[in-house]
Design a protein around this motif. Structure first.
Motif, PDB file in Angstrom:
ATOM      1  N   ASP A 277      39.685  12.466   5.459  1.00 44.26           N
ATOM      2  CA  ASP A 277      38.256  12.771   5.335  1.00 44.26           C
ATOM      3  C   ASP A 277      37.598  11.569   4.680  1.00 44.26           C
ATOM      4  O   ASP A 277      37.719  11.360   3.465  1.00 44.26           O
ATOM      5  N   ARG A 279      34.363  10.896   4.523  1.00 39.93           N
ATOM      6  CA  ARG A 279      32.976  11.115   4.115  1.00 39.93           C
ATOM      7  C   ARG A 279      32.680  10.686   2.680  1.00 39.93           C
ATOM      8  O   ARG A 279      31.603  10.127   2.417  1.00 39.93           O
ATOM      9  N   PRO A 280      33.566  10.914   1.707  1.00 34.66           N
ATOM     10  CA  PRO A 280      33.222  10.499   0.337  1.00 34.66           C
ATOM     11  C   PRO A 280      33.054   8.999   0.154  1.00 34.66           C
ATOM     12  O   PRO A 280      32.412   8.572  -0.805  1.00 34.66           O
ATOM     13  N   TRP A 294      22.284   7.023  -0.334  1.00 38.80           N
ATOM     14  CA  TRP A 294      23.381   7.715  -1.013  1.00 38.80           C
ATOM     15  C   TRP A 294      23.322   7.437  -2.512  1.00 38.80           C
ATOM     16  O   TRP A 294      23.471   8.346  -3.333  1.00 38.80           O
ATOM     17  N   ARG A 298      22.479  10.070  -5.700  1.00 32.08           N
ATOM     18  CA  ARG A 298      23.438  10.189  -6.798  1.00 32.08           C
ATOM     19  C   ARG A 298      22.772   9.985  -8.149  1.00 32.08           C
ATOM     20  O   ARG A 298      23.160  10.610  -9.153  1.00 32.08           O
ATOM     21  N   THR A 307      29.565  16.345  -5.834  1.00 30.00           N
ATOM     22  CA  THR A 307      30.699  15.502  -5.470  1.00 30.00           C
ATOM     23  C   THR A 307      30.248  14.434  -4.475  1.00 30.00           C
ATOM     24  O   THR A 307      29.174  14.523  -3.878  1.00 30.00           O
ATOM     25  N   ARG A 308      31.083  13.429  -4.287  1.00 34.68           N
ATOM     26  CA  ARG A 308      30.768  12.370  -3.333  1.00 34.68           C
ATOM     27  C   ARG A 308      30.645  12.941  -1.919  1.00 34.68           C
ATOM     28  O   ARG A 308      29.803  12.499  -1.125  1.00 34.68           O
ATOM     29  N   GLU A 309      31.462  13.917  -1.612  1.00 35.35           N
ATOM     30  CA  GLU A 309      31.406  14.535  -0.290  1.00 35.35           C
ATOM     31  C   GLU A 309      30.097  15.279  -0.071  1.00 35.35           C
ATOM     32  O   GLU A 309      29.498  15.209   1.007  1.00 35.35           O
ATOM     33  N   GLN A 310      29.622  15.984  -1.091  1.00 36.21           N
ATOM     34  CA  GLN A 310      28.356  16.722  -0.978  1.00 36.21           C
ATOM     35  C   GLN A 310      27.180  15.762  -0.807  1.00 36.21           C
ATOM     36  O   GLN A 310      26.267  16.024  -0.022  1.00 36.21           O
ATOM     37  N   SER A 312      27.350  12.799   0.520  1.00 40.64           N
ATOM     38  CA  SER A 312      27.466  12.245   1.872  1.00 40.64           C
ATOM     39  C   SER A 312      26.923  13.218   2.902  1.00 40.64           C
ATOM     40  O   SER A 312      26.261  12.808   3.869  1.00 40.64           O
TER      41      SER A 312
END
Length: 333
Positions: A277, A279-280, A294, A298, A307-310, A312
């Motif tokens: 994955d 995405r992060p 991004w 943040r 989170t980094r994934e959220q 993204s």
């Protein structure tokens, strides 16, 4: 319906003529014709709904580690290639000239096929059949298959696809091995390295072409000119059915049991060895505007717990490629 599907499989997978199938089932040949055409159309329409164009989020959720290791990024969205199916030689010289393929030295039906880095295809990534005389760049331009690739992403092609201009107009990158120049005896180290990278990561599209032809014995013979339209339908649904097979994933451990098929991985959050994955890690897949956005999200107050994934997913949901492509086209015009 089971008997009708059996009739369709006898024709497509066993390469039995309609006349012989009619004798085996005790029905008229015209009924066999209607069944085969009906099932081919139904499968194409149904599978097209099952397999739409994957979103960037779906693509990045399960990305091959081997591609990232080779290129250092996750921008490759499509592997593009052409495949040809032998057809009967037409008696009319004008028709034969259109169907004749200089590459195969025979009359052929030519299709463009695109897949993702693990070999998944979707309905819009399969073009209609074109005469064998058409060149790869012309067919790519006419079919507009590159428009499915998001702005800032990349397409990986073979040496014969001279489509850099089409890619530049759409704001996408073209990864293509360099041809030997006239009078050139040896390629540079950079060109050799690029050729090796493309050769190792283009295996899924070569595999999907071979799987399609092996699964449909109908293509073992020369296609009748009267059945070119039917061949187009059978080719499309045969490609889409390959999504129910295992994906071609390099660096796979081979120990995992109950592996998901390609469709499960791409559209229904399936997982497999050799995939990550990505995405992060926005720097691996994002454009300059997406990376900037991004970082802005943040640093916003109240987003410390995201989170980094959220983050993204929030950037991907804003659909920057559509906005950037519109600005790119306006700038060019």
């Amino acid at each position: 319906w089971k008997t009708e599907y059996l009739v369709y499989c006898f024709f497509v997978r066993c390469n039995i003529s309609m006349t012989r199938i009619a004798a085996l089932f005790g029905i008229r040949r015209t009924l066999v014709h209607d069944i085969v055409y009906g099932w081919a159309n139904m499968l194409c329409d149904t599978l097209a709904k099952f397999f739409p164009v994957p979103t960037r989020s779906q693509m990045l959720r399960a990305y091959p580690k081997s591609v990232i290791k080779k290129f250092g990024h996750a921008h490759i969205f499509m592997l593009l290639d052409a495949t040809e199916i032998f057809a009967e030689v037409a008696s009319m010289k004008s028709v034969n000239a259109i169907l004749y393929s200089a590459y195969k030295h025979h009359s052929t039906l030519k299709l463009l096929v695109g897949c993702d880095p693990i070999g998944t295809v979707w309905d819009d990534s399969i073009s209609d059949g074109y005469p064998g005389a058409v060149s790869d760049p012309i067919q790519t331009t006419v079919t507009k298959i590159l428009e499915q690739i998001p702005f800032g992403c990349a397409v990986e092609v073979d040496k014969g696809f001279l489509i850099e201009n089409d890619c530049a107009l759409l704001g996408i990158h073209c990864i293509r091995p360099m041809k030997m120049l006239q009078g050139q005896t040896q390629q540079s180290k950079e060109d050799v390295a690029l050729t090796q990278k493309v050769g190792k990561t283009r295996i899924p599209i070569e595999q999907i072409n071979g799987q399609m032809k092996n699964s449909a014995s109908f293509f073992d013979k020369r296609i009748s000119l009267q059945q070119i339209g039917l061949a187009d339908l059978i080719c499309r649904c045969s490609y889409l059915l390959q999504n129910f097979k295992l994906g071609f994933i390099q660096q796979h451990s081979g120990t995992k049991k109950g592996r998901p098929c390609k469709a499960h991985i791409r559209w229904y959050d399936g997982e497999d060895d050799g995939l990550i994955d990505i995405r992060p890690f926005v720097e691996m897949w994002g454009t300059t505007s997406e990376i900037r956005r991004w970082n802005e999200i943040r640093e916003m107050p109240g987003n410390e717990d995201l989170t980094r994934e959220q983050i993204s997913e929030m950037v991907l949901a804003e659909d920057w490629p559509t906005r950037l492509r519109k600005e790119h086209i306006e700038r060019l015009s």
